[in-house]
Design an enzyme around this catalytic site. Structure first.
Site, PDB file in Angstrom:
ATOM      1  N   PRO A 188       0.831  -1.222   0.000  1.00  0.00           N
ATOM      2  CA  PRO A 188       0.000   0.000   0.000  1.00  0.00           C
ATOM      3  C   PRO A 188       0.851   1.251   0.000  1.00  0.00           C
ATOM      4  O   PRO A 188       0.961   1.927   1.012  1.00  0.00           O
ATOM      5  CB  PRO A 188      -0.814  -0.142   1.280  1.00  0.00           C
ATOM      6  CG  PRO A 188       0.063  -0.948   2.206  1.00  0.00           C
ATOM      7  CD  PRO A 188       0.890  -1.856   1.314  1.00  0.00           C
ATOM      8  N   CYS A 189       1.434   1.558  -1.104  1.00  0.00           N
ATOM      9  CA  CYS A 189       2.325   2.714  -1.181  1.00  0.00           C
ATOM     10  C   CYS A 189       1.566   4.005  -0.862  1.00  0.00           C
ATOM     11  O   CYS A 189       2.150   4.988  -0.438  1.00  0.00           O
ATOM     12  CB  CYS A 189       2.954   2.796  -2.561  1.00  0.00           C
ATOM     13  SG  CYS A 189       1.910   2.169  -3.866  1.00  0.00           S
ATOM     14  N   PHE A 190       0.254   3.981  -1.060  1.00  0.00           N
ATOM     15  CA  PHE A 190      -0.531   5.195  -0.782  1.00  0.00           C
ATOM     16  C   PHE A 190      -0.594   5.471   0.709  1.00  0.00           C
ATOM     17  O   PHE A 190      -0.952   6.555   1.145  1.00  0.00           O
ATOM     18  CB  PHE A 190      -1.938   5.055  -1.361  1.00  0.00           C
ATOM     19  CG  PHE A 190      -2.613   3.783  -0.973  1.00  0.00           C
ATOM     20  CD1 PHE A 190      -2.539   2.687  -1.826  1.00  0.00           C
ATOM     21  CD2 PHE A 190      -3.313   3.682   0.209  1.00  0.00           C
ATOM     22  CE1 PHE A 190      -3.152   1.499  -1.476  1.00  0.00           C
ATOM     23  CE2 PHE A 190      -3.938   2.505   0.566  1.00  0.00           C
ATOM     24  CZ  PHE A 190      -3.862   1.398  -0.275  1.00  0.00           C
TER      25      PHE A 190
END
Length: 117
Positions: A52-54
């Site tokens: 989940p880079c966000f």
DNA sequence: CGAGTGACAGGAC
DNA sequence: TGTCCTGCCACTC
């Protein structure tokens, strides 16, 4: 395990409704100076479905424009769906949504959950 | 193989 | 309090 792999594991350990900073992940990775490597690691993002880079933001509580993998607003939506609070500045409320995994939540260094070599 | 860049962070001015 | 310079690791030319 390489620093890169470690970074991936840490990011994957980030629970929903919370976000982590590059420096925080870098510290967990071994060196707080690895912040740049963290950004690069997420840049390549070999497993965006698991990473989940966000949920990873900079020290200011916001992501860079280069992070616009699908639109800056898209990221904000994803975080809001996770329960992350956004400030009027359009940034993540690190004061409430900052991941406390640096305390005693994560322990990937010994966890066999990695199963990756 | 060497130099430069990059989704950052932190200290100094 | 805000902006600039430096440090770090990995990857590309």
């Amino acid at each position: 395990m390489n620093t890169f792999e470690r970074i991936y594991e840490i990011v994957k350990q980030i629970p929903g409704g919370k976000v982590a900073t590059y420096g925080q992940i870098a510290s967990l990775a071994g060196n707080p100076r690895l912040a740049r490597v963290v950004g690069y690691a997420l840049h390549v993002n070999p497993e965006p479905d698991e990473i989940p880079c966000f949920r990873v933001v900079n020290r200011n509580g916001c992501t860079s424009k280069a992070f616009a993998f699908g639109g800056e607003d898209h990221q904000r939506m994803m975080l809001e769906l996770d329960g992350v609070i956004f400030t009027d500045d359009g940034r993540v409320d690190l004061d409430k949504c900052l991941w406390d995994g640096n305390v005693n939540t994560v322990k990937i260094e010994k966890s066999s959950d990695i199963t990756e070599e």
